[in-house]
Design a protein around this motif. Sequence first.
Motif, mmCIF file in Angstrom:
data_model
loop_
_atom_site.group_PDB
_atom_site.id
_atom_site.type_symbol
_atom_site.label_atom_id
_atom_site.label_comp_id
_atom_site.label_asym_id
_atom_site.label_seq_id
_atom_site.Cartn_x
_atom_site.Cartn_y
_atom_site.Cartn_z
ATOM 1 N N ALA A 82 43.781 77.485 -10.587
ATOM 2 C CA ALA A 82 42.873 76.574 -9.126
ATOM 3 C C ALA A 82 44.250 75.633 -9.443
ATOM 4 O O ALA A 82 44.839 74.875 -8.498
ATOM 5 N N VAL A 83 44.562 74.981 -10.527
ATOM 6 C CA VAL A 83 45.251 73.864 -10.564
ATOM 7 C C VAL A 83 46.554 74.547 -10.459
ATOM 8 O O VAL A 83 47.367 73.415 -9.544
ATOM 9 N N ALA A 84 46.790 75.403 -11.035
ATOM 10 C CA ALA A 84 48.117 75.724 -10.319
ATOM 11 C C ALA A 84 48.451 75.881 -9.140
ATOM 12 O O ALA A 84 49.120 75.709 -8.149
ATOM 13 N N HIS A 85 47.408 76.211 -8.527
ATOM 14 C CA HIS A 85 47.638 77.016 -6.714
ATOM 15 C C HIS A 85 47.378 75.392 -5.987
ATOM 16 O O HIS A 85 48.132 75.506 -4.638
ATOM 17 N N SER A 86 46.639 74.241 -6.884
ATOM 18 C CA SER A 86 46.685 73.509 -5.464
ATOM 19 C C SER A 86 47.576 72.452 -5.943
ATOM 20 O O SER A 86 48.487 71.895 -4.707
ATOM 21 N N TRP A 87 48.901 72.332 -7.137
ATOM 22 C CA TRP A 87 50.458 71.839 -7.130
ATOM 23 C C TRP A 87 51.281 72.957 -6.030
ATOM 24 O O TRP A 87 51.877 72.335 -5.057
ATOM 25 N N THR A 88 51.133 74.427 -6.337
ATOM 26 C CA THR A 88 52.223 74.857 -4.638
ATOM 27 C C THR A 88 51.468 74.835 -3.973
ATOM 28 O O THR A 88 52.755 75.031 -3.050
ATOM 29 N N SER A 89 50.325 74.347 -3.196
ATOM 30 C CA SER A 89 50.016 74.697 -1.706
ATOM 31 C C SER A 89 50.116 73.460 -1.564
ATOM 32 O O SER A 89 51.098 73.188 -0.290
ATOM 33 N N LEU A 90 50.527 72.133 -2.223
ATOM 34 C CA LEU A 90 50.903 70.903 -2.264
ATOM 35 C C LEU A 90 52.024 70.467 -1.211
ATOM 36 O O LEU A 90 52.647 70.920 -0.664
ATOM 37 N N VAL A 91 52.948 71.738 -2.298
ATOM 38 C CA VAL A 91 54.310 71.680 -1.823
ATOM 39 C C VAL A 91 54.818 71.846 -0.454
ATOM 40 O O VAL A 91 55.221 71.380 -0.019
ATOM 41 N N VAL A 92 53.678 73.335 -0.378
ATOM 42 C CA VAL A 92 53.893 73.788 1.109
ATOM 43 C C VAL A 92 53.569 72.849 2.411
ATOM 44 O O VAL A 92 54.160 72.328 3.341
ATOM 45 N N ILE A 117 53.629 59.593 -5.273
ATOM 46 C CA ILE A 117 53.157 60.407 -6.358
ATOM 47 C C ILE A 117 51.678 59.631 -5.722
ATOM 48 O O ILE A 117 50.779 61.370 -5.742
ATOM 49 N N GLN A 118 51.644 58.507 -5.663
ATOM 50 C CA GLN A 118 49.789 58.450 -5.081
ATOM 51 C C GLN A 118 49.053 59.097 -4.779
ATOM 52 O O GLN A 118 48.419 60.345 -4.395
ATOM 53 N N VAL A 119 49.906 59.211 -3.050
ATOM 54 C CA VAL A 119 49.616 60.539 -1.474
ATOM 55 C C VAL A 119 49.005 61.670 -2.237
ATOM 56 O O VAL A 119 48.077 62.050 -2.016
ATOM 57 N N SER A 120 50.043 61.801 -2.960
ATOM 58 C CA SER A 120 49.455 63.781 -3.563
ATOM 59 C C SER A 120 48.781 63.109 -4.693
ATOM 60 O O SER A 120 48.302 65.465 -4.376
ATOM 61 N N ALA A 121 48.879 62.696 -5.659
ATOM 62 C CA ALA A 121 47.782 63.056 -5.903
ATOM 63 C C ALA A 121 46.143 63.070 -5.990
ATOM 64 O O ALA A 121 45.844 63.677 -5.705
ATOM 65 N N VAL A 122 46.518 61.558 -4.773
ATOM 66 C CA VAL A 122 44.686 61.476 -4.258
ATOM 67 C C VAL A 122 44.684 63.116 -3.849
ATOM 68 O O VAL A 122 43.718 63.978 -3.314
ATOM 69 N N ARG A 123 45.780 63.710 -2.299
ATOM 70 C CA ARG A 123 45.715 65.247 -1.630
ATOM 71 C C ARG A 123 45.152 66.160 -2.651
ATOM 72 O O ARG A 123 44.108 67.024 -2.935
ATOM 73 N N ALA A 124 45.996 66.475 -3.924
ATOM 74 C CA ALA A 124 45.709 67.217 -4.780
ATOM 75 C C ALA A 124 44.408 67.219 -5.498
ATOM 76 O O ALA A 124 43.739 68.475 -5.935
#
Length: 267
Positions: free
Chosen positions: A197-207, A71-78
């Motif tokens: 942009a917030v929505a795009h950041s999480w959807t892009s992170l999934v990929v 979770i920490q790694v993903s949050a930092v990326r996003a």
Amino acid sequence: MNPESMTARRGRLAPLQATFSWRLIGPLILMALWQLASQFSWVDSMTLPSPATVGQTFWRLIEDGRLLPSIQVSAVRAFTALLFGAVIGVVLALCAGLSRIGESLIDGPLQIKRAIPTLAMIPLFIIWMGIGEATKVTLIMFSVLIPVYINTHAALRGVDARYIELAETLKITRWTFIRRVALPGAMPGFFTGLRLAVAHSWTSLVVVEQINATSGIGYLMTRARAYGQTDIIMVGLVLYAVFGLLSDSAVRTTERKVLSWRNTLGR
């Protein structure tokens, strides 16, 4: 803090809390329907585990130390990509919105980029930058940048001409014009772009986290897919959904505070 200010503060917070509570009704109904579908065997538990099973898996992943670091790694990326993308998007929108030369140089290339899906550029970025963190953050940043730029630029172009004429009459400096007229006028568009942009950041992170990743929520999901662990995949999807909802709520709350001078319907 005196009693009057505390009362006023509680008065401002109450509508925000009530609004957030109402927004939880839809997700809670969806969770209830999901649980009923699992309980009455309307869906195969191997295909779609119940919310109770997903919750148990969630706590198991926390206890064995796999989930919190991911979770920490993903949050930092996003959030790193969101920060850089938002700042760059605003700067480019100001340059294009306040100058004809800037618009000629900036708007065209960004409109071309808008037509090219960022995720379609993944193979090219991997060739250019490898498969490290820089590639992941950059790809998410490009997904974030476009909606911030488009909406901020449109808001700048929509600033009332009377304010511009007044600024010219008063002969205020360029910086004062940007600070007192351009930025306040662009704020509604900026927040609209930021929500997208917030929505795009999480959807892009999934990929991006499922492409040659070695950490993050997406990496856990990729490993779970290899072993057929549907419950872990659902934990990841639920986390993405929760983070997206919380991020959007944070932006909406900030928007209400910053744009408190507006009296619009449903805010």
